[in-house]
Design a protein around this motif. Structure first.
Motif, mmCIF file in Angstrom:
data_model
loop_
_atom_site.group_PDB
_atom_site.id
_atom_site.type_symbol
_atom_site.label_atom_id
_atom_site.label_comp_id
_atom_site.label_asym_id
_atom_site.label_seq_id
_atom_site.Cartn_x
_atom_site.Cartn_y
_atom_site.Cartn_z
ATOM 1 N N ARG A 1 -8.665 17.057 -2.464
ATOM 2 C CA ARG A 1 -10.084 17.091 -2.832
ATOM 3 C C ARG A 1 -10.815 18.072 -1.913
ATOM 4 N NH1 ARG A 1 -8.059 15.128 -6.499
ATOM 5 N NH2 ARG A 1 -8.514 13.196 -7.607
ATOM 6 N N LYS A 2 -10.510 19.330 -2.093
ATOM 7 C CA LYS A 2 -11.193 20.350 -1.302
ATOM 8 C C LYS A 2 -11.105 21.680 -2.039
ATOM 9 C CE LYS A 2 -7.231 21.763 1.536
ATOM 10 N NZ LYS A 2 -6.742 21.983 2.920
ATOM 11 N N ALA A 3 -11.980 22.596 -1.650
ATOM 12 C CA ALA A 3 -11.989 23.910 -2.296
ATOM 13 C C ALA A 3 -10.694 24.665 -1.979
ATOM 14 C CB ALA A 3 -13.196 24.708 -1.822
ATOM 15 N N ARG A 4 -10.336 25.534 -2.869
ATOM 16 C CA ARG A 4 -9.114 26.326 -2.717
ATOM 17 C C ARG A 4 -9.264 27.322 -1.568
ATOM 18 N NH1 ARG A 4 -6.236 30.834 -4.107
ATOM 19 N NH2 ARG A 4 -4.467 30.605 -5.537
ATOM 20 N N ASP A 5 -8.245 27.415 -0.730
ATOM 21 C CA ASP A 5 -8.241 28.372 0.363
ATOM 22 C C ASP A 5 -7.776 29.734 -0.150
ATOM 23 O OD1 ASP A 5 -6.636 29.739 2.801
ATOM 24 O OD2 ASP A 5 -8.200 28.435 3.602
ATOM 25 N N VAL A 6 -8.314 30.809 0.425
ATOM 26 C CA VAL A 6 -7.961 32.152 -0.055
ATOM 27 C C VAL A 6 -6.502 32.501 0.229
ATOM 28 C CG1 VAL A 6 -10.297 33.067 0.099
ATOM 29 C CG2 VAL A 6 -8.783 33.198 2.099
ATOM 30 N N HIS A 7 -5.880 31.794 1.154
ATOM 31 C CA HIS A 7 -4.483 32.071 1.495
ATOM 32 C C HIS A 7 -3.515 31.131 0.777
ATOM 33 C CE1 HIS A 7 -5.243 35.192 4.414
ATOM 34 N NE2 HIS A 7 -6.160 34.445 4.990
ATOM 35 N N GLU A 8 -3.999 30.450 -0.245
ATOM 36 C CA GLU A 8 -3.127 29.614 -1.068
ATOM 37 C C GLU A 8 -2.623 30.408 -2.274
ATOM 38 O OE1 GLU A 8 -5.329 25.298 -0.296
ATOM 39 O OE2 GLU A 8 -5.151 26.096 -2.322
ATOM 40 N N MET A 9 -1.416 30.096 -2.702
ATOM 41 C CA MET A 9 -0.886 30.608 -3.966
ATOM 42 C C MET A 9 -0.346 29.417 -4.740
ATOM 43 S SD MET A 9 2.222 33.304 -4.827
ATOM 44 C CE MET A 9 1.768 34.401 -3.499
ATOM 45 N N GLY A 10 -0.900 29.160 -5.907
ATOM 46 C CA GLY A 10 -0.463 28.023 -6.701
ATOM 47 C C GLY A 10 0.742 28.355 -7.559
ATOM 48 N N LEU A 11 1.727 27.448 -7.600
ATOM 49 C CA LEU A 11 2.898 27.597 -8.464
ATOM 50 C C LEU A 11 2.987 26.376 -9.362
ATOM 51 C CD1 LEU A 11 3.666 29.191 -5.654
ATOM 52 C CD2 LEU A 11 5.913 29.314 -6.711
ATOM 53 N N HIS A 12 3.011 26.609 -10.670
ATOM 54 C CA HIS A 12 2.927 25.523 -11.639
ATOM 55 C C HIS A 12 4.088 25.598 -12.631
ATOM 56 C CE1 HIS A 12 -1.179 25.249 -10.077
ATOM 57 N NE2 HIS A 12 -1.244 26.556 -10.274
ATOM 58 N N ALA A 13 4.682 24.448 -12.919
ATOM 59 C CA ALA A 13 5.845 24.391 -13.798
ATOM 60 C C ALA A 13 5.526 23.628 -15.081
ATOM 61 C CB ALA A 13 7.021 23.722 -13.086
#
Length: 251
Positions: free
Chosen positions: A179-191
């Motif tokens: 429950r927090k805003a997305r960080d600029v250094h995150e990369m989401g991987l979705h399956a």
């Protein structure tokens, strides 16, 4: 004519390999390895690498990580080059692959498609140009029988991007408990897993008021089979080492 051995010959990719090799003049299938021994048409199939006939030039492996490790032991003992197309290896198994490559030629790629490897290069260029002003998300879709997630190809794409930037991204696989805003250094991987999807990958670069999408869709397993065969022929005669699709493309 090169003599190819296929581990996982009775799987979908194994059958696709046999179909593609049948139409070629530069190679043939010598034997296969699968859970049950017998015949696959005119091709002898054994349940263990130790039962393989002599005369093989190279092995193509589309199986499971544990089976790949057993195969590598055989390849090292018999100085037999190996093309690893299996995904889902643990860190310990990856280390074993590197150790084996010090003694025998090993070709490894999470995806044998030329298009996917070009997609990785384009994604690296985009990441460098767009920078942190654009959030990166990777979505992969496969058939409902695929057990590893995210796919090896999604990780290949993510790792390629990370290798091209100054500050690496942190991979995020699940946001439902965050429950927090997305960080600029995150990369989401979705399956996504469903039906008979052969393989689809999207890389989203999400900026202010625009989204840039790079994508690849495989229409059949033939594209992966062709890549694996070309990798096998490339590997024949090569000295010990760990080879990738980049080596094949630059050859």
């Amino acid at each position: 004519m090169k003599q190819i051995i296929i581990q996982g010959i009775r799987g979908k990719m194994g059958r696709a390999l046999c179909e593609r090799i049948e139409g070629r003049q530069d190679c043939r299938v010598l034997a296969g390895i699968d859970l049950s021994a017998g015949q696959e048409g005119a091709i002898p199939v054994v349940s263990s690498p130790s039962d393989l006939p002599a005369g093989g030039d190279v092995v193509i492996d589309f199986s499971a990580p544990e089976a790949s490790m057993r195969l590598l032991e055989y390849c090292v003992a018999h100085s037999l080059p190996c093309v690893l197309c299996t995904t889902g290896f643990s860190e310990e198994q990856k280390a074993q692959i590197c150790q084996a490559s010090e003694k025998v030629a090993v070709f490894q790629s999470a995806n044998m498609s030329l298009g996917i490897n070009l997609l990785a290069e384009l994604a690296c260029r985009a990441a460098k140009k767009l920078g942190l002003d654009y959030d990166i998300e990777i979505i992969e879709k496969h058939h409902h029988n695929k057990v590893d997630a995210p796919s090896g190809t999604a990780l290949l794409l993510a790792d390629a991007i990370n290798a091209s930037v100054d500050v690496p991204y942190t991979y995020v696989y699940d946001r439902h408990a965050v429950r927090k805003a997305r960080d600029v250094h995150e990369m989401g991987l979705h399956a996504v897993r469903g039906g008979s999807i052969v393989g689809e990958h999207e890389i989203l670069f999400c900026g202010q008021d625009e989204v840039i999408t790079l994508s690849h869709s495989a229409a059949s397993r033939g594209v992966f089979a062709n890549g694996a065969i070309n990798a096998a022929l490339f590997l024949c005669g090569k000295p010990a080492g760990l080879y990738t699709m980049r080596d094949l493309l630059e050859d």
